[in-house]
Design an enzyme around this catalytic site. Structure first.
Site, mmCIF file in Angstrom:
data_model
loop_
_atom_site.group_PDB
_atom_site.id
_atom_site.type_symbol
_atom_site.label_atom_id
_atom_site.label_comp_id
_atom_site.label_asym_id
_atom_site.label_seq_id
_atom_site.Cartn_x
_atom_site.Cartn_y
_atom_site.Cartn_z
ATOM 1 N N HIS A 59 4.929 -19.091 39.880
ATOM 2 C CA HIS A 59 3.959 -19.059 38.781
ATOM 3 C C HIS A 59 2.529 -19.289 39.283
ATOM 4 C CE1 HIS A 59 6.814 -18.648 35.463
ATOM 5 N NE2 HIS A 59 7.629 -19.367 36.213
ATOM 6 N N ASP A 61 1.049 -16.535 41.025
ATOM 7 C CA ASP A 61 0.416 -15.210 41.220
ATOM 8 C C ASP A 61 -0.574 -14.873 40.101
ATOM 9 O OD1 ASP A 61 2.527 -14.759 39.404
ATOM 10 O OD2 ASP A 61 3.269 -12.956 40.418
ATOM 11 N N ASP A 203 5.892 -9.481 42.526
ATOM 12 C CA ASP A 203 7.142 -8.738 42.657
ATOM 13 C C ASP A 203 6.911 -7.303 43.100
ATOM 14 O OD1 ASP A 203 8.021 -11.091 41.677
ATOM 15 O OD2 ASP A 203 8.559 -10.347 39.699
ATOM 16 N N TYR A 262 7.560 -17.285 29.233
ATOM 17 C CA TYR A 262 6.683 -16.883 30.343
ATOM 18 C C TYR A 262 5.236 -16.750 29.864
ATOM 19 C CZ TYR A 262 5.220 -14.381 34.540
ATOM 20 O OH TYR A 262 4.583 -14.013 35.699
HETATM 21 P P1 NG1 Z 1 10.727 -12.676 37.700
HETATM 22 O O1 NG1 Z 1 11.536 -13.849 38.057
HETATM 23 O O2 NG1 Z 1 11.091 -11.471 38.506
HETATM 24 O O3 NG1 Z 1 10.666 -12.383 36.230
HETATM 25 C C1 NG1 Z 1 8.207 -13.468 37.291
HETATM 26 C C2 NG1 Z 1 6.958 -12.586 37.425
HETATM 27 C C3 NG1 Z 1 6.195 -12.832 38.723
HETATM 28 C C4 NG1 Z 1 5.948 -14.319 38.946
HETATM 29 C C5 NG1 Z 1 7.270 -15.093 38.789
HETATM 30 C C6 NG1 Z 1 7.100 -16.586 38.904
HETATM 31 C C7 NG1 Z 1 7.127 -10.385 36.355
HETATM 32 C C8 NG1 Z 1 7.506 -8.970 36.545
HETATM 33 N N1 NG1 Z 1 7.337 -11.184 37.405
HETATM 34 O O4 NG1 Z 1 9.192 -13.007 38.158
HETATM 35 O O5 NG1 Z 1 4.974 -12.119 38.703
HETATM 36 O O6 NG1 Z 1 4.968 -14.807 38.074
HETATM 37 O O7 NG1 Z 1 7.884 -14.818 37.546
HETATM 38 O O8 NG1 Z 1 6.588 -16.947 40.137
HETATM 39 O O9 NG1 Z 1 6.658 -10.778 35.305
#
Ligand code: NG1
Length: 479
Positions: A59, A61, A203, A262
């Site tokens: 979290h 990025d 990602d 999120y």
């Molecule tokens: P995942 O776990 O793939 O949903 C998400 C975000 C990343 C980053 C991480 C936490 C998306 C596509 N990916 O990953 O950018 O913030 O959480 O480090 O939203």
């Protein structure tokens, strides 16, 4: 003949052993046959994009901070053929899970219902169409991402980004668009906003820029543009420590139901920035809140967070305090946040600020060969994710705990967005089988859940099979 050509194309990606013994050759052969059955025989092209596991830097990025992911050898593959019109016809080797879909590429593509797999392809197509400003040809596409070769869904291993990236890569290549990797990575991270989450860039960047056996230390703040106008980022490939392996365990807790949390976290970070700017107007993202940037000690930075940020606050309280500027107001609407949402600003910001410092410390530890320190930083990172960011859950905490107590484990933490999904652990070479067996058994005893684990095999980034760059291909390959 096809087998040999395929084998030659697959070996550099998966390693020779995986191609025949690991079943990759059979997987690709099956996908090619399925494509022909659906769309008819003829020339096709092959593309793949990998999932990832993040070693540390969670979290951070979307706060312009630091991350350290590696690409996995699990991926999503597209078999594709360009069409003369703008239609995209999607098929999947698992039609029950991922039913057939069709849409036309345009600058505003109507969304499928939330959670539909077509949305990731639509997001990529719309982003390419908008970026180029010209009509694009569509494609007939067969997707292959089934176990054990695919990226498990809703597990924090970025299956969604792998799908977005392979779709953008495919449509760009079929339209003869020669996009530099960084530009494609940027486009894909923006493309994924189409589905509604306001994610960062980690990602899509690792899926495209990964190198085998290397983690990517990525500074998620774009560098000032040069005269060419191309985007640039600071990044460094970090070799994985020799003598250690990364293990991934899936907690078997699917986290999609909590995905809306999120956006709440992104909002909490942005509220923190708005409040800190009252004293430090130069802060644009939480990345700017560091001992180095503010000329403070680590303890003083934490004291600053305690002083300036409320433990929790609501939208109405922000308004009453006169801190609800236009940008924040627009954010609440854009992120679809409810009016009575409570924002726990101080602990969220504390996680991000300390996590950024941990990523930088991890890079130093790994460069110095100090794997014990790195393991310790992983443990601290999990604690912070669990306590301050509240992005873990009971089962994941149990899994992390069981891992840490196993012989040969140096550190363990939740990976990806959290609230379920996977954890990653650093293990001494030779101990991995024992750890996998023991933790799987203890986890099922403790929770009743079958948490499957595997040893990470890293892979290179997304590409067309058999070529080394994104330049348009002339030759049709498979028949
Ligand atoms: P995942 O776990 O793939 O949903 C998400 C975000 C990343 C980053 C991480 C936490 C998306 C596509 N990916 O990953 O950018 O913030 O959480 O480090 O939203």
């Amino acid at each position: 003949m096809i087998d040999e050509t395929l084998e030659l194309a697959l070996a550099p990606v998966y390693g020779e052993r995986s191609v025949r013994q690991g079943g990759q050759l059979a997987r690709y052969t099956e996908a090619l046959a399925a494509f022909s059955a659906q769309f008819g025989r003829g020339a096709v092209r092959l593309f793949r994009a990998p999932g990832r596991v993040n070693l540390i830097g969670e979290h951070t990025d979307y706060n312009h901070g630091y991350v350290m992911p590696i690409a996995l050898d699990t991926d999503i593959v597209f078999v594709a053929r360009p069409r003369a019109d703008a239609a995209v016809n999607l098929r999947n080797v698992e039609p029950e899970r991922f039913p057939s879909r069709a849409f036309a590429i345009s600058a505003e593509i109507p969304r499928s219902p939330l959670g539909d797999w077509a949305n990731y392809v639509k997001g990529a197509a719309q982003a390419l169409r908008q970026a180029t400003g010209r009509e694009l040809c569509g494609a007939d596409i067969l997707a292959s991402g089934q176990a054990p070769w695919g990226v498990p869904a809703a597990a924090g291993l970025s299956s969604s980004s792998a799908l977005t990236v392979v779709a953008a890569l495919t449509l760009a290549a079929l339209n003869g668009l020669d996009l530099p990797k960084l530009a494609l990575a940027r486009l894909c991270s923006e493309a994924e906003w189409y589905v509604g989450t306001r994610g960062g860039i980690m990602d899509q960047f690792i899926s495209i820029l990964a190198e085998r056996d290397r983690a990517l230390l990525l500074d998620c703040r774009p560098l000032p543009g040069d005269l060419s106008g191309e985007v640039r980022y600071d990044m460094r490939q970090v070799p994985l420590p020799p003598g250690y392996r990364a293990l991934v365990f899936n907690s078997a807790v699917r986290r999609e139901k909590t995905k809306s949390l999120y956006n709440v976290r992104v909002a909490e970070c942005r509220i923190g920035v708005a409040l800190l700017r009252r004293r430090y107007p130069g802060i644009s993202h939480l990345r700017d809140v560091s001992a180095e940037a503010l000329g403070l000690s680590d303890a003083e930075v934490l004291a600053l967070l305690n002083e300036m940020l409320p433990e929790q606050i609501t939208r109405d309280e922000l308004r009453a305090a006169g801190t609800l500027d236009e940008a924040l107001d627009a954010m609440f609407a854009d992120y679809r946040l409810s009016g009575d949402q409570v924002y726990r600003v101080r602990p969220r910001c504390r996680h991000v600020v300390t996590e950024n410092a941990r990523v930088l410390a991890s890079e130093q530890a790994l460069s110095a060969g100090d794997v014990w320190r790195f393991g310790h930083l992983m443990n601290e990172s999990h604690f912070s994710m669990s306590r301050d960011y509240e992005a873990s859950c009971q089962e994941v905490d149990v899994l992390v705990d069981l891992c840490r107590k196993s012989d040969g484990v140096l550190g363990a933490r939740v990976t990806g967005a959290g609230w379920g999904g996977c954890i990653v652990a650093l293990v001494q070479d030779g101990r991995e089988a024992g750890v996998l067996e023991q933790v799987t058994r203890q986890y099922i005893e403790a929770t009743g859940l079958l948490g499957e684990g595997f040893v990470c095999a890293s892979a290179p980034g997304a590409d067309e099979l058999g070529i080394a760059d994104y330049s348009p291909r002339s030759a049709a390959k498979w028949d």
